[in-house]
Design an enzyme around this catalytic site. Structure first.
Site, short mmCIF file in Angstrom:
data_model
loop_
_atom_site.label_atom_id
_atom_site.label_comp_id
_atom_site.label_asym_id
_atom_site.label_seq_id
_atom_site.Cartn_x
_atom_site.Cartn_y
_atom_site.Cartn_z
N GLU B 45 0.72 -1.19 -0.10
CA GLU B 45 -0.09 0.06 0.04
C GLU B 45 0.73 1.37 0.10
OE1 GLU B 45 -1.72 -0.83 3.83
OE2 GLU B 45 -3.18 -2.20 2.85
N ALA B 75 -5.68 -3.73 1.56
CA ALA B 75 -6.46 -5.20 1.62
C ALA B 75 -5.08 -6.11 1.87
CB ALA B 75 -7.08 -5.64 0.43
N GLU B 76 -4.64 -6.35 3.32
CA GLU B 76 -3.33 -7.00 3.27
C GLU B 76 -3.44 -8.46 2.78
OE1 GLU B 76 -4.74 -4.83 5.27
OE2 GLU B 76 -2.92 -3.48 5.56
N GLN B 98 2.45 -1.63 5.84
CA GLN B 98 2.86 -0.34 6.37
C GLN B 98 3.31 -0.36 7.78
OE1 GLN B 98 -0.67 2.35 5.78
NE2 GLN B 98 0.23 2.78 3.66
N ASP B 101 1.96 -4.43 12.48
CA ASP B 101 0.73 -4.67 13.24
C ASP B 101 -0.42 -5.09 12.22
OD1 ASP B 101 1.01 -2.59 15.99
OD2 ASP B 101 2.33 -2.09 13.97
N HIS B 143 0.44 0.57 15.87
CA HIS B 143 1.72 0.97 15.32
C HIS B 143 2.95 0.79 15.84
CE1 HIS B 143 -1.71 3.25 13.39
NE2 HIS B 143 -0.69 3.39 12.35
#
Lengths: 330, 339
Positions: B45, B75-76, B98, B101, B143
């Site tokens: 992403e 959409a991982e 990203q 987590d 994060h």
């Protein structure tokens, strides 16, 4: 973009194609009947999930594929495996846990594949293959390779996030992939109305920006026609498509499932609409298949099953220590 | 084995004059591998036009184009699955999350599809999952996590966690060339905080080899990632610092048992330090390995300094409570040395 497929609008496929349809549907039926017997005899120790009553879908979408195309059949689409070249012997060896199966005894039933012959593998986590097939298509796109991926799941899988993420990704990246839903109205014991508040899977797929078509999944020619169009479109670089084949599951979820939760009239209806019987009747009505030819074909199917099973039974069990091998690639 | 400083001082070969940050080392590793091998591509992403949440891939789309630096929908599971499919066909995708987590959204694809495919089918899945891990940046519960222990028990995955720019580059290049799925835990706190002059040679750091950051004869410290630096800082508060052997594991799976056991045979005492929380943390496994293999050499209990069993909190005083700092590590070191 939601259209009913018009299976009769195009010129009839060549008779050789029809023979292949009949052969592979019959072979799937015969192999699976034998698998169920072996299961009842205790010779197959793991789960057995057959595609009885929905053979027309896997056969219909796999026949238009060419070498180097990759198919991810769902766990009931034995015909698609056979068409892409998975032998009867290897299929029996897989079920029997023998070395001769494509997973060498490490996995069961149709959880198998062989990318050398263009077959990717389903896993128990329904819909995982949907983004994975998009990735196979991505490899074709990145290499400018004129091939196509086809990925089938059941209706239950369309409730999972991976299904939605995969369809969306395929559409956004305009990947050469065709998605098929084998909608047999049940996911294990869960009926379609408990699976989704819309009445068709096609409605779900319609949100992703690709052509969507519903076909009679018990009509092998209609499935083949819809799949051919979608595959041609993907091969031409025009992106993914979605096909919903509606059908019936003529058995339980697995061979251990008595289908007590399915209304008897639905089982009767499924039986009455048996796609294999219907196709034989249609060919006979068209004068394309006489009694002799049918007997010949049925005998060749029986021979293939007997020979394949005999060879599979000759394949040894793996050594116990082989369990520790192959976790990592060299 | 030489220390990192000794190795850098003595390693032959031309050197760039300018120090390379940990973040730049990651970018350089990917760029060099993409130039070397057309099957390598990036997917994730905001990695293309924007250059990534941390700007790790900044500028790469200009060199390699949008076909090899692929921006995806949010959409991982979807883009992870797609990368797996491409890898099964012989491509070598590098997947960016990203923040580590968010790798939980792709957990099923990684653990069930990527990790088990070679075992089941004999099909290699050469893929790298780049996960910016770790806290210390006021990122809060979503994060800052260290997700290694969700993945360590999954057979079929390799897991690396570099602590230096040198290793960040060399381990990533090794991971890209590896024929297995590799979880690459890059510590986001280190991105711009550590740097060094790197060799311009096309080197890799082999997966599966730990390295001694200091040598000593009375205490072994096992650690990885940003905690390597925390442990080295802690030595400043240890009077007997020259007796402490700090081992940077670098690879968590497969574990370099030889380096660990050789050290323990020499020192007889072990401190394990990790940033992840305590229960079910990697320290438990390391302790078990030491008990199984070198118990008779131990002169004291294996101890550990870890985060507490709480989510990673946001507010600075709360995050201080969570963080493993050099003071706590130094205390544990001094106590074990005196044991």
């Amino acid at each position: 973009m939601l259209n009913e497929a018009k299976g009769t609008a195009r010129p009839r496929p060549f008779p050789d194609l029809l023979r292949r349809m009949l052969y592979f549907m019959s072979l799937q039926r015969e192999v699976e009947d034998r698998i169920v017997s072996l299961y009842r005899q205790g010779k197959i120790v793991g789960g057995v999930y057959t595609g009885r009553g929905q053979e027309a879908i896997g056969v219909g979408y796999a026949l238009p594929l060419v070498e180097h195309d990759v198919v991810f059949p769902c766990h009931r689409d034995l015909g698609a495996f056979l068409i892409k070249g998975m032998t009867v012997e290897r299929i029996f060896a897989q079920y029997l846990g023998r070395v001769g199966g494509p997973t060498r005894g490490r996995d069961a039933n149709l959880h198998m594949g062989d990318l050398d012959i263009g077959i990717g593998s389903f896993i128990s986590h329904m819909a995982d293959t949907v983004p994975v097939a998009a990735g196979v298509a991505l490899s074709f796109q990145l290499r400018n390779q004129p091939n196509v991926a086809v990925c089938a799941t059941g209706d239950g899988a369309t409730s999972r996030g991976d299904w939605h993420e995969g369809l969306n990704l395929a559409a956004v990246l305009s990947l050469p992939v065709v998605y098929v839903c084998v909608n047999n109205l049940y996911a294990y014991s869960t009926p379609i109305e408990r699976q989704m508040a819309v009445s068709t899977v096609a409605e779900r797929a319609s949100g992703y920006g690709m052509p969507v078509v519903r076909v009679d999944g018990n009509d092998v020619e209609a499935v083949h026609e819809a799949a051919s169009q979608a595959i041609e479109r993907a091969r031409a670089g025009d992106g993914p498509s979605f096909i919903e084949g509606f059908t019936y599951r003529m058995t339980g979820h697995s061979a251990a499932d008595d289908t007590s939760y399915v209304p008897p009239e639905m089982l009767e209806e499924g039986k009455a609409r048996d796609p294999l019987d219907a196709f034989v009747r249609r060919l006979q009505e068209r004068g394309m298949l006489d009694g002799n030819e049918l007997v010949q074909l049925q005998e060749s199917v029986k021979d293939a099953v007997e020979t394949g099973l005999k060879r599979a039974l000759e394949s040894p069990y793996p050594e116990s220590a082989d369990a520790a091998g192959g976790v990592y690639a060299d | 084995m030489p220390t990192e400083a000794e190795r850098l001082a003595t390693e032959p070969g031309p050197e760039t004059a300018k120090p390379t940050t940990y973040l730049e080392a990651i970018r350089d590793a990917m760029s060099e591998e993409m130039r070397r091998d057309p099957s390598v591509f990036l997917i994730g992403e905001d990695i293309g036009v924007y250059g990534g949440a941390f700007k790790v891939t900044k500028g790469m789309i200009d060199e390699f184009g949008p076909r090899r630096v692929i921006d995806t929908p949010l959409a991982e599971a979807g883009f992870t699955g797609a990368a797996i499919g491409a890898a099964m066909m012989g491509m070598r995708p590098v997947v960016e999350y990203q923040f580590s987590d968010f790798i939980s959204c792709a957990f099923d694809q990684i653990t069930n599809f990527a990790a088990k495919t070679h075992y089941r089918l004999g099909t290699a899945v050469p893929i790298v999952f780049r996960a910016p891990a770790g806290g210390g940046i006021h990122g809060g519960p979503f994060h800052s996590q260290n997700p290694e222990c969700y993945f360590i028990p999954t057979a079929g995955l390799k897991i690396v966690a570099p602590a230096t720019a040198h290793d960040a580059k060399g381990l990533l290049k090794a991971a890209i060339r590896d024929n297995n799925p590799v979880l690459y835990l890059e510590h986001k706190y280190l991105y711009r905080r550590v740097k060094e002059v790197l060799s311009t040679d096309d080197y890799i750091v082999p997966i599966g080899l730990a390295v001694l950051r200091t040598t000593g004869s009375r205490l072994t410290v096992l650690t990885y990632g940003a905690m390597v630096h925390t442990c080295l800082e802690a030595l400043e508060h240890v009077p007997d610092a020259e007796d402490v052997e700090v081992i940077d594991l670098r690879t968590l799976v497969p574990l370099d048992r030889n380096t660990i056991c050789d050290s323990v045979r020499k020192t007889g005492k072990v401190l394990i330090v990790h940033e992840a929380s305590r229960t079910g943390g990697f320290s438990g496994e390391l302790t078990a390995v030491i008990n199984e293999e070198v118990f008779e050499y131990l002169d004291g209990p294996v101890r550990r300094v870890t985060a507490p069993d709480i989510p990673v909190p946001y507010s600075p005083p709360l995050e201080e409570y969570y963080k493993v700092d050099s003071g706590r590590v130094a205390t544990a070191m001094n106590e074990l040395l005196a044991y």
